[in-house]
Design a protein around this motif. Sequence first.
Motif, PDB file in Angstrom:
ATOM      1  N   ALA A   1      36.058 122.999  63.198  1.00  0.00           N
ATOM      2  CA  ALA A   1      36.835 122.199  62.243  1.00  0.00           C
ATOM      3  C   ALA A   1      35.977 121.093  61.642  1.00  0.00           C
ATOM      4  N   SER A   2      35.014 120.574  62.395  1.00  0.00           N
ATOM      5  CA  SER A   2      34.112 119.539  61.870  1.00  0.00           C
ATOM      6  C   SER A   2      33.334 120.045  60.664  1.00  0.00           C
ATOM      7  N   HIS A   3      33.133 121.364  60.598  1.00  0.00           N
ATOM      8  CA  HIS A   3      32.402 121.933  59.462  1.00  0.00           C
ATOM      9  C   HIS A   3      33.217 121.902  58.170  1.00  0.00           C
ATOM     10  N   PHE A   4      34.495 121.616  58.246  1.00  0.00           N
ATOM     11  CA  PHE A   4      35.252 121.416  57.001  1.00  0.00           C
ATOM     12  C   PHE A   4      34.671 120.235  56.241  1.00  0.00           C
ATOM     13  N   TRP A   5      34.078 119.287  56.967  1.00  0.00           N
ATOM     14  CA  TRP A   5      33.415 118.135  56.357  1.00  0.00           C
ATOM     15  C   TRP A   5      31.905 118.384  56.296  1.00  0.00           C
ATOM     16  N   LEU A   6      31.271 118.569  57.453  1.00  0.00           N
ATOM     17  CA  LEU A   6      29.825 118.799  57.516  1.00  0.00           C
ATOM     18  C   LEU A   6      29.558 120.294  57.391  1.00  0.00           C
ATOM     19  N   GLY A   7      29.439 120.754  56.166  1.00  0.00           N
ATOM     20  CA  GLY A   7      29.203 122.165  55.938  1.00  0.00           C
ATOM     21  C   GLY A   7      29.981 122.684  54.741  1.00  0.00           C
ATOM     22  N   GLN A   8      31.150 122.040  54.450  1.00  0.00           N
ATOM     23  CA  GLN A   8      31.966 122.504  53.332  1.00  0.00           C
ATOM     24  C   GLN A   8      32.194 121.397  52.303  1.00  0.00           C
ATOM     25  N   SER A   9      32.638 120.203  52.745  1.00  0.00           N
ATOM     26  CA  SER A   9      32.680 119.080  51.789  1.00  0.00           C
ATOM     27  C   SER A   9      31.274 118.807  51.268  1.00  0.00           C
ATOM     28  N   VAL A  10      30.317 118.814  52.188  1.00  0.00           N
ATOM     29  CA  VAL A  10      28.898 118.776  51.832  1.00  0.00           C
ATOM     30  C   VAL A  10      28.194 119.841  52.660  1.00  0.00           C
ATOM     31  N   HIS A  11      27.121 120.385  52.124  1.00  0.00           N
ATOM     32  CA  HIS A  11      26.357 121.396  52.850  1.00  0.00           C
ATOM     33  C   HIS A  11      24.903 120.959  52.897  1.00  0.00           C
ATOM     34  N   TYR A  12      24.099 121.648  53.703  1.00  0.00           N
ATOM     35  CA  TYR A  12      22.700 121.239  53.804  1.00  0.00           C
ATOM     36  C   TYR A  12      21.915 121.703  52.580  1.00  0.00           C
ATOM     37  N   GLY A  13      20.815 120.984  52.308  1.00  0.00           N
ATOM     38  CA  GLY A  13      20.001 121.311  51.158  1.00  0.00           C
ATOM     39  C   GLY A  13      19.285 122.634  51.302  1.00  0.00           C
ATOM     40  N   SER A  14      18.772 122.919  52.482  1.00  0.00           N
ATOM     41  CA  SER A  14      18.145 124.193  52.813  1.00  0.00           C
ATOM     42  C   SER A  14      18.301 124.382  54.314  1.00  0.00           C
ATOM     43  N   GLN A  15      17.943 125.554  54.814  1.00  0.00           N
ATOM     44  CA  GLN A  15      18.107 125.789  56.241  1.00  0.00           C
ATOM     45  C   GLN A  15      17.235 124.843  57.081  1.00  0.00           C
ATOM     46  N   ARG A  16      16.255 124.198  56.478  1.00  0.00           N
ATOM     47  CA  ARG A  16      15.457 123.197  57.182  1.00  0.00           C
ATOM     48  C   ARG A  16      16.301 121.981  57.576  1.00  0.00           C
TER      49      ARG A  16
ATOM     50  N   SER B   1      19.593 122.213  58.488  1.00  0.00           N
ATOM     51  CA  SER B   1      20.826 122.648  59.154  1.00  0.00           C
ATOM     52  C   SER B   1      21.106 121.865  60.436  1.00  0.00           C
ATOM     53  N   TRP B   2      20.124 121.177  60.984  1.00  0.00           N
ATOM     54  CA  TRP B   2      20.348 120.327  62.160  1.00  0.00           C
ATOM     55  C   TRP B   2      21.385 119.237  61.856  1.00  0.00           C
ATOM     56  N   ILE B   3      21.472 118.826  60.586  1.00  0.00           N
ATOM     57  CA  ILE B   3      22.428 117.779  60.206  1.00  0.00           C
ATOM     58  C   ILE B   3      23.851 118.255  60.457  1.00  0.00           C
ATOM     59  N   MET B   4      24.129 119.485  60.043  1.00  0.00           N
ATOM     60  CA  MET B   4      25.477 120.025  60.161  1.00  0.00           C
ATOM     61  C   MET B   4      25.813 120.411  61.601  1.00  0.00           C
ATOM     62  N   GLU B   5      24.894 121.093  62.278  1.00  0.00           N
ATOM     63  CA  GLU B   5      25.208 121.611  63.604  1.00  0.00           C
ATOM     64  C   GLU B   5      25.193 120.509  64.664  1.00  0.00           C
TER      65      GLU B   5
ATOM     66  N   ALA C   1      13.004 125.629  62.919  1.00  0.00           N
ATOM     67  CA  ALA C   1      13.558 126.293  64.106  1.00  0.00           C
ATOM     68  C   ALA C   1      14.121 127.670  63.769  1.00  0.00           C
ATOM     69  N   ILE C   2      14.814 127.798  62.631  1.00  0.00           N
ATOM     70  CA  ILE C   2      15.398 129.094  62.268  1.00  0.00           C
ATOM     71  C   ILE C   2      14.302 130.118  62.010  1.00  0.00           C
ATOM     72  N   ASP C   3      13.208 129.699  61.388  1.00  0.00           N
ATOM     73  CA  ASP C   3      12.091 130.619  61.136  1.00  0.00           C
ATOM     74  C   ASP C   3      11.517 131.159  62.445  1.00  0.00           C
ATOM     75  N   ARG C   4      11.582 130.358  63.514  1.00  0.00           N
ATOM     76  CA  ARG C   4      11.048 130.771  64.818  1.00  0.00           C
ATOM     77  C   ARG C   4      12.107 131.431  65.693  1.00  0.00           C
ATOM     78  N   ASN C   5      13.300 131.633  65.157  1.00  0.00           N
ATOM     79  CA  ASN C   5      14.417 132.175  65.929  1.00  0.00           C
ATOM     80  C   ASN C   5      14.759 131.276  67.117  1.00  0.00           C
ATOM     81  N   GLN C   6      14.665 129.958  66.904  1.00  0.00           N
ATOM     82  CA  GLN C   6      15.037 128.975  67.922  1.00  0.00           C
ATOM     83  C   GLN C   6      16.180 128.102  67.371  1.00  0.00           C
ATOM     84  N   VAL C   7      17.264 128.779  67.029  1.00  0.00           N
ATOM     85  CA  VAL C   7      18.388 128.100  66.382  1.00  0.00           C
ATOM     86  C   VAL C   7      18.945 126.978  67.253  1.00  0.00           C
ATOM     87  N   ARG C   8      18.835 127.124  68.551  1.00  0.00           N
ATOM     88  CA  ARG C   8      19.364 126.112  69.468  1.00  0.00           C
ATOM     89  C   ARG C   8      18.791 124.728  69.167  1.00  0.00           C
TER      90      ARG C   8
END
Length: 456
Positions: free
Chosen positions: A289-304, A306-310, A352-359
């Motif tokens: 539900a937090s992604h309704f704000w962090l991810g949908q009201s605003v989204h990240y500029g690039s996958q670099r 994505s730490w902001i949203m997650e 991190a995503i490029d290295r498959n270290q999404v965590r």
Amino acid sequence: MIRRLLLMLALLAATPAAAQQAQVNVTRTGDAFVAEFDLPRASPAWGFFRSSPARDKQSWRLQSWQVLTPGVALQRCGNFDALVGVNGRPIPPKVRVRVTPFTGELLADYVPALRLGGDSVAIFDGHFAVFSVNRVTVFDRLAGRPPPGSVIDTGTRVRFRGTNLRLAGDVDGYRRGDSEGTYGLYDVPRPVVRMGIATVLDTDLPQWIAADLASYTPRAIEVLSAGLGPSGVAEPTILAAWEGANREGASMNGGTLKGLILMRFEGRAALKPVPALTDLAHWFIAHEASHFWLGQSVHYGSQRDSWIMEGGADLLAVRTVQSLNPAFDGRAKLNEAIRDCSDLAFQPVATAIDRNQVRANYACGLVFALVAERASRGDFYSFVRALVAANLADQEVTTADWLAAFERAGGSRAQSNQIRVLVERGSASPKQAIAKLLRDAGTPFALNREGVPQLQ
């Protein structure tokens, strides 16, 4: 002169056709579905943007789709499923495919279909978005997602057809690339609306789970709305499916789309109340539900970024669950993030995503969110509210935007630079770097035997 004029006229005549989008009509036929692809140009192959394999690492489409149009085959081409012309011939402008709903998990995408009890079925529209290539061999050079300019993508409009049908969420069915979509709900009972939250529940879902979801979800979203302001989602929806009791134990997974939280439960143990499963579901609802704000009201500029949203959604989930359940101790979740970030931040969080270290996006993002919370005098909701408000114009948040918000909230330039280094370069000594961040923020902690900071 005449030749040039004729050439210009030919180009102008070709422009509207080139701009046409692919159309896909999905119609229910008994227990199966037929997808009719109306393709705007001749091509030897059309690939599917969302081509994550199933958990068995095999193509789920090859297991559940059957091409009905002669001269066209469905194949796995490199990292993509694709409709391919037989013997190199162009694919005809109309292709029909029989779709048997595939309800299994994918390695890295939304489940293609959900059965919601009786004849109720939900179909994800994003899996029908296509792009064309000039040669089938192009697929061999494409990685997980096609880079801009490598394929022809004028968009795909997906339309669900049939009676007793509606969409889950506020979307128009138009897809470019692997943009998120929604589920078409066939023969699904009308949602139960409580406190402005709609719940669409599998009629076979164990009653204790159904009752808990219907009660908890509105309260969690109410807490988030009180702290963050309106999300812009008119009627948030939760869609919950029961995958059966064939497996031992109890499990849950899911995700979030525009205005929609998706959940899947299964396992014999889940037939009766399981406190650990309840805690997991509550955490999950608050995070998604937090992604309704962090991810949908605003989204990240690039996958670099994505730490902001997650990471932000993780800390919002901790604080939301704590507010609804005073017995919940969020330190375990926070310390887990600190430990994981200490293991992963040797390299840049941005890659991190490029290295498959999404965590790393979740763990290190949560550590940075903790520091921002201290800068905001212990109110992370106010930090996120200000971050969203400052970036609503372009609806995009970059690392630079986040760091600027951090400094406006009271964070020091030195702390901002420390976070920037971890995001962009990583650290040779991440344990010490994280300890310094927390110490400078005034967050009490102790070092465990491995030298990793642990909140007290």
